[in-house]
Scaffold this motif. Structure first.
Motif, mmCIF file in Angstrom:
data_model
loop_
_atom_site.group_PDB
_atom_site.id
_atom_site.type_symbol
_atom_site.label_atom_id
_atom_site.label_comp_id
_atom_site.label_asym_id
_atom_site.label_seq_id
_atom_site.Cartn_x
_atom_site.Cartn_y
_atom_site.Cartn_z
ATOM 1 N N PRO A 172 0.850 -1.195 0.000
ATOM 2 C CA PRO A 172 0.000 0.000 0.000
ATOM 3 C C PRO A 172 0.890 1.252 0.000
ATOM 4 C CG PRO A 172 0.159 -0.851 2.222
ATOM 5 C CD PRO A 172 0.970 -1.780 1.342
ATOM 6 N N ASN A 173 0.296 2.407 0.252
ATOM 7 C CA ASN A 173 1.049 3.667 0.257
ATOM 8 C C ASN A 173 1.776 3.859 1.583
ATOM 9 O OD1 ASN A 173 -0.161 3.978 -2.192
ATOM 10 N ND2 ASN A 173 -1.075 5.968 -1.767
ATOM 11 N N ILE A 174 2.942 3.226 1.682
ATOM 12 C CA ILE A 174 3.817 3.408 2.841
ATOM 13 C C ILE A 174 5.213 3.727 2.314
ATOM 14 C CG2 ILE A 174 2.476 1.954 4.434
ATOM 15 C CD1 ILE A 174 4.299 -0.380 3.791
ATOM 16 N N LEU A 175 6.085 4.193 3.195
ATOM 17 C CA LEU A 175 7.416 4.653 2.767
ATOM 18 C C LEU A 175 8.213 3.572 2.036
ATOM 19 C CD1 LEU A 175 8.474 6.719 5.924
ATOM 20 C CD2 LEU A 175 7.672 7.612 3.719
ATOM 21 N N GLN A 176 7.994 2.309 2.416
ATOM 22 C CA GLN A 176 8.739 1.228 1.770
ATOM 23 C C GLN A 176 8.472 1.170 0.271
ATOM 24 O OE1 GLN A 176 7.213 1.233 4.686
ATOM 25 N NE2 GLN A 176 7.476 -0.672 5.824
ATOM 26 N N ASN A 177 7.275 1.583 -0.142
ATOM 27 C CA ASN A 177 6.896 1.460 -1.552
ATOM 28 C C ASN A 177 7.850 2.212 -2.483
ATOM 29 O OD1 ASN A 177 5.513 1.935 -4.119
ATOM 30 N ND2 ASN A 177 3.721 1.041 -3.169
ATOM 31 N N HIS A 217 8.249 24.849 -2.896
ATOM 32 C CA HIS A 217 8.328 23.405 -2.688
ATOM 33 C C HIS A 217 6.902 22.855 -2.716
ATOM 34 C CE1 HIS A 217 8.246 20.802 1.224
ATOM 35 N NE2 HIS A 217 8.208 20.006 0.210
ATOM 36 N N LEU A 218 6.597 22.080 -3.767
ATOM 37 C CA LEU A 218 5.237 21.570 -3.958
ATOM 38 C C LEU A 218 4.928 20.420 -3.003
ATOM 39 C CD1 LEU A 218 5.058 21.441 -7.878
ATOM 40 C CD2 LEU A 218 3.993 23.130 -6.369
ATOM 41 N N VAL A 219 3.709 20.430 -2.476
ATOM 42 C CA VAL A 219 3.242 19.336 -1.617
ATOM 43 C C VAL A 219 2.091 18.625 -2.331
ATOM 44 C CG1 VAL A 219 2.285 18.689 0.624
ATOM 45 C CG2 VAL A 219 3.923 20.585 0.471
ATOM 46 N N PHE A 220 2.296 17.339 -2.644
ATOM 47 C CA PHE A 220 1.289 16.516 -3.313
ATOM 48 C C PHE A 220 0.581 15.647 -2.273
ATOM 49 C CE2 PHE A 220 4.503 17.354 -6.461
ATOM 50 C CZ PHE A 220 3.945 17.217 -7.728
ATOM 51 N N LEU A 221 -0.718 15.506 -2.399
ATOM 52 C CA LEU A 221 -1.424 14.523 -1.588
ATOM 53 C C LEU A 221 -1.474 13.222 -2.381
ATOM 54 C CD1 LEU A 221 -3.148 14.192 1.083
ATOM 55 C CD2 LEU A 221 -5.052 14.063 -0.499
ATOM 56 N N CYS A 222 -1.052 12.113 -1.763
ATOM 57 C CA CYS A 222 -1.057 10.816 -2.458
ATOM 58 C C CYS A 222 -1.992 9.857 -1.723
ATOM 59 C CB CYS A 222 0.357 10.238 -2.537
ATOM 60 S SG CYS A 222 0.437 8.751 -3.561
ATOM 61 N N ALA A 223 -3.277 9.968 -2.065
ATOM 62 C CA ALA A 223 -4.281 9.081 -1.460
ATOM 63 C C ALA A 223 -4.606 7.921 -2.395
ATOM 64 C CB ALA A 223 -5.551 9.871 -1.160
ATOM 65 N N LEU A 224 -4.378 8.120 -3.695
ATOM 66 C CA LEU A 224 -4.610 7.043 -4.651
ATOM 67 C C LEU A 224 -3.471 6.036 -4.541
ATOM 68 C CD1 LEU A 224 -5.666 9.245 -7.695
ATOM 69 C CD2 LEU A 224 -7.117 8.161 -5.982
ATOM 70 N N GLN A 237 7.028 17.075 -2.328
ATOM 71 C CA GLN A 237 6.807 16.176 -1.191
ATOM 72 C C GLN A 237 5.471 15.466 -1.370
ATOM 73 O OE1 GLN A 237 6.314 18.273 2.501
ATOM 74 N NE2 GLN A 237 6.379 16.433 3.776
ATOM 75 N N ASN A 238 5.465 14.135 -1.284
ATOM 76 C CA ASN A 238 4.230 13.361 -1.364
ATOM 77 C C ASN A 238 3.794 12.908 0.026
ATOM 78 O OD1 ASN A 238 2.834 12.503 -4.014
ATOM 79 N ND2 ASN A 238 5.020 12.541 -4.573
ATOM 80 N N ILE A 239 2.567 13.274 0.397
ATOM 81 C CA ILE A 239 1.994 12.820 1.662
ATOM 82 C C ILE A 239 1.238 11.529 1.371
ATOM 83 C CG2 ILE A 239 0.555 13.450 3.636
ATOM 84 C CD1 ILE A 239 2.921 15.412 3.039
ATOM 85 N N LEU A 240 1.778 10.405 1.856
ATOM 86 C CA LEU A 240 1.198 9.094 1.563
ATOM 87 C C LEU A 240 0.073 8.767 2.544
ATOM 88 C CD1 LEU A 240 4.432 6.960 0.919
ATOM 89 C CD2 LEU A 240 3.036 8.209 -0.748
ATOM 90 N N ILE A 241 -1.062 8.363 2.002
ATOM 91 C CA ILE A 241 -2.214 7.951 2.808
ATOM 92 C C ILE A 241 -2.384 6.442 2.620
ATOM 93 C CG2 ILE A 241 -4.681 8.285 3.246
ATOM 94 C CD1 ILE A 241 -3.040 10.840 3.714
ATOM 95 N N PRO A 242 -2.028 5.632 3.640
ATOM 96 C CA PRO A 242 -2.089 4.176 3.475
ATOM 97 C C PRO A 242 -3.516 3.648 3.274
ATOM 98 C CG PRO A 242 -0.707 4.764 5.355
ATOM 99 C CD PRO A 242 -1.422 6.006 4.938
ATOM 100 N N ASN A 243 -4.491 4.262 3.960
ATOM 101 C CA ASN A 243 -5.859 3.767 3.867
ATOM 102 C C ASN A 243 -6.846 4.919 3.679
ATOM 103 O OD1 ASN A 243 -8.262 2.385 3.975
ATOM 104 N ND2 ASN A 243 -8.210 2.056 6.187
ATOM 105 N N PRO A 244 -7.053 5.334 2.427
ATOM 106 C CA PRO A 244 -7.940 6.479 2.179
ATOM 107 C C PRO A 244 -9.409 6.189 2.476
ATOM 108 C CG PRO A 244 -7.246 5.509 0.107
ATOM 109 C CD PRO A 244 -6.471 4.810 1.184
ATOM 110 N N ARG A 245 -9.746 4.905 2.688
ATOM 111 C CA ARG A 245 -11.146 4.590 3.010
ATOM 112 C C ARG A 245 -11.505 5.033 4.430
ATOM 113 N NH1 ARG A 245 -9.471 0.203 0.070
ATOM 114 N NH2 ARG A 245 -10.600 -0.204 -1.850
ATOM 115 N N ASP A 246 -10.495 5.172 5.271
ATOM 116 C CA ASP A 246 -10.727 5.667 6.632
ATOM 117 C C ASP A 246 -10.755 7.196 6.567
ATOM 118 O OD1 ASP A 246 -10.740 6.387 9.289
ATOM 119 O OD2 ASP A 246 -9.100 5.061 9.896
ATOM 120 N N ILE A 247 -11.907 7.732 6.174
ATOM 121 C CA ILE A 247 -12.024 9.161 5.903
ATOM 122 C C ILE A 247 -11.694 10.033 7.129
ATOM 123 C CG2 ILE A 247 -13.629 11.007 5.213
ATOM 124 C CD1 ILE A 247 -12.754 9.343 2.837
ATOM 125 N N PRO A 248 -12.170 9.707 8.328
ATOM 126 C CA PRO A 248 -11.812 10.548 9.486
ATOM 127 C C PRO A 248 -10.298 10.634 9.720
ATOM 128 C CG PRO A 248 -13.680 9.153 10.025
ATOM 129 C CD PRO A 248 -13.163 8.680 8.692
#
Length: 566
Positions: A93-98, A264-271, A292-303
């Motif tokens: 998933p979207n984690i740093l290891q990827n 410095h651009l900040v990208f949201l990476c939820a996909l 900078q990419n902000i990785l969201i491992p589980n975008p289904r958890d909306i809160p």
């Protein structure tokens, strides 16, 4: 249909979209300065060394740290004796290891096979066998799936990561929560596997040898249904992806014609990064721009997602219609400060006008739609990023991209006429992996990729999709093919025959509906759904099952899905 799409019919002008380009936008991209993604990676990491590259769960890797960690992965892979061009699967998933793993693979001269972590054993086995993958990196949460198929594949090396591997001391707590509290790691056993940390340690003591990677070498096998239902690898070369980065790089700058560009651009990476959209638009474009990419491992958890989003000043937000809609229905999201948001980029599925209008009202940032496929690396067309209005179209062909609307015989149709959208450009794949017949049917002799989408181009060069030629179902941006659903369903003994179609769904755009004729009168909807759940990943599973005494057929006995669609 929007007013912008009303036009007189006439002959297709030569590249009518060029007249609609933003000021200063070139018609063609310039020659690529790099031979490979690895070369671009090295330059980016040197140029932006101290900048944040990827952030996940509060932990950030700078470009220098990304370079150092990926080097260890590449060095270890080379030490195993794999040959240049061998395929390495990544099931994360979207984690740093990827990104650490993906860039390590590319730097070492191998090809990446992106795998959806939620695949069932059947789906995973097909992909690993088809790609001939020799190694796989998998998160422990999904190791039980690999366990069930590994013996029947060409895998020689299995590396298992944990959620907390790159999070420092916090990682220990994260792993306890993932394993013990949330119980997200089913039991698994993979004799001979290595842990991700062991691989980093081994790689630290090995050398990363320079490999002569050429532009035409394979970078990714990106699996897709293509134009038929069998999942196959779109062969994306280094040149394909570098070209799409160059095209998007030019287009991206127009987002700042009316708004100051941050240093410095900040990208949201939820996909998901295993999907071509996020791979290119987030990861590769972040690399190219020093963002900078902000990785969201589980975008289904909306809160939890919204809580994370509140911590950063996001400038670029790629997403899908379903994601935008879900976020706007969250009360906390409505309170966020969007003053730094310069670009919301919608793709993967059509963005609905009501969603786009509500998003703009809530965030002050209109959604700009683009269009592409795994086969086009992916972006082929996009709306002007400096325009204020939502057009309801998929926009204009990017620089060095040609779009023609063709009939069934391959003839180019006049502007305004409806036909198949066909694309030619440097981002179009080399072909389907080891499937020459499929490649020949998908790419015309003059190099145009037949998308299977039906639409037209107006006098301004804007392209509008009106239908799909193929029976593909589009669920939250993922291609689902009826053939695959039906094949899986037919392995259930109680089914005599069946047919799958897509039906409108307010959450996912479309959902799968399966029509079934029973062989066993005692067969239930629950039986069918349980069988499909065991063999199909979540987005492919039928949401609706309807039993019929018979299915509509042509005079030669072919089931007519169009009649089921009504």
């Amino acid at each position: 249909m929007p007013d912008t799409l009303i036009q007189t019919r006439g002959p297709q002008a030569a590249k009518p979209w060029l007249q609609s380009y933003p000021p200063g936008m070139p018609a063609e991209i310039t020659p690529l300065p790099h031979n490979s993604i690895g070369e671009l990676f090295a330059e980016a990491c040197a140029t932006y060394a101290t900048r944040p590259a990827f952030t996940c769960m509060g932990k950030t890797l700078t470009f220098a740290e990304l370079e150092a960690e990926s080097k260890k992965i590449g060095a270890w892979l080379q030490s195993t004796g794999l040959a240049k061009g061998d395929r390495v699967a990544v099931m994360m998933p979207n984690i740093l290891q990827n990104p650490v793993i993906v860039y390590g693979i590319l730097r070492a001269g191998f090809a990446v096979v992106n795998v959806n972590p939620l695949y069932t054993p059947r789906e995973l086995e097909h992909q690993l066998k088809d790609a001939g993958a020799k190694a796989i990196f998998v998160l422990e949460n999904f190791a039980h799936t690999v366990e069930q198929v590994a013996a029947r594949t060409d895998l020689k090396h299995i590396v298992v990561a944990t959620m907390g591997d790159l999070l420092g001391l916090k990682g220990l707590i994260v792993n306890i929560v993932v394993r013990k509290v949330k119980k997200l790691v089913p039991e698994w056993s993979l004799p001979g596997h290595l842990s991700f940390k062991a691989v980093l340690a081994k790689g630290n003591n090995a050398l990363l040898n320079k490999v002569d990677v050429k532009p035409g070498d394979v970078a990714f096998l990106q699996y897709t249904g293509g134009t038929t239902g069998v999942s196959k690898g779109a062969t994306l070369t280094h040149a394909n992806l570098l070209a799409n980065m160059a095209q998007m790089g030019l287009w991206l700058e127009t987002a700042f014609l009316n708004k100051k560009r941050p240093d410095h651009l900040v990208f949201l990476c939820a996909l998901p990064l295993y999907h071509i959209f996020a791979l290119t638009v987030n990861s590769l474009m972040g690399l190219k721009t020093g963002g900078q990419n902000i990785l969201i491992p589980n975008p289904r958890d909306i809160p939890a997602f919204v809580k994370e989003l509140a911590k950063y000043k996001v400038n670029i937000f790629p997403g899908l219609n379903t994601l935008f809609n879900a976020l706007m229905n969250n009360a906390e999201f409505q309170k966020l400060d969007f003053s730094d948001l310069a670009l919301t980029f919608g793709g993967g599925m059509a963005v609905q006008r009501p969603v786009a209008e509500r998003w703009e009202t809530m965030t002050g940032c209109p959604i700009k739609e683009g269009y592409g496929l795994s086969e086009t690396s992916p972006v082929a067309t996009a709306n002007r990023l400096d325009a204020a209005e939502f057009t309801g179209t998929i926009g204009l062909p990017l620089p060095s991209t040609e779009v023609e609307i063709r009939d069934d015989d391959g003839n180019t149709l006049p502007l305004g006429e409806i036909g198949e959208i066909c694309i030619r450009g440097p981002q179009v794949m080399a072909g389907y992996w080891q499937r020459p017949n499929e490649t020949a049917s998908a790419i015309s002799p003059d190099g145009f990729f037949r998308t299977g989408d039906i639409g037209f181009m107006n006098a301004q060069g804007l392209v509008k999709i009106v239908d799909r030629k193929k029976d593909m179902i589009l669920v939250s941006g993922f291609n689902v093919f009826p053939n695959e659903i039906e094949e899986v369903a037919m392995t259930l003994a109680g089914i005599l025959e069946c047919a799958a179609i897509g039906v409108p769904d307010e959450h996912s755009g479309e959902a799968v509906k399966l029509f079934v004729v029973k062989k066993d009168p005692n067969l239930t909807e629950a039986d069918v759904k349980a069988h499909c759940s065991a063999n199909l990943t979540n987005y492919k599973r039928p949401k609706f099952v309807e039993f019929r005494t018979e299915l509509p057929k042509s005079n030669v006995g072919k089931i007519l899905r169009k009649d089921l669609r009504g």
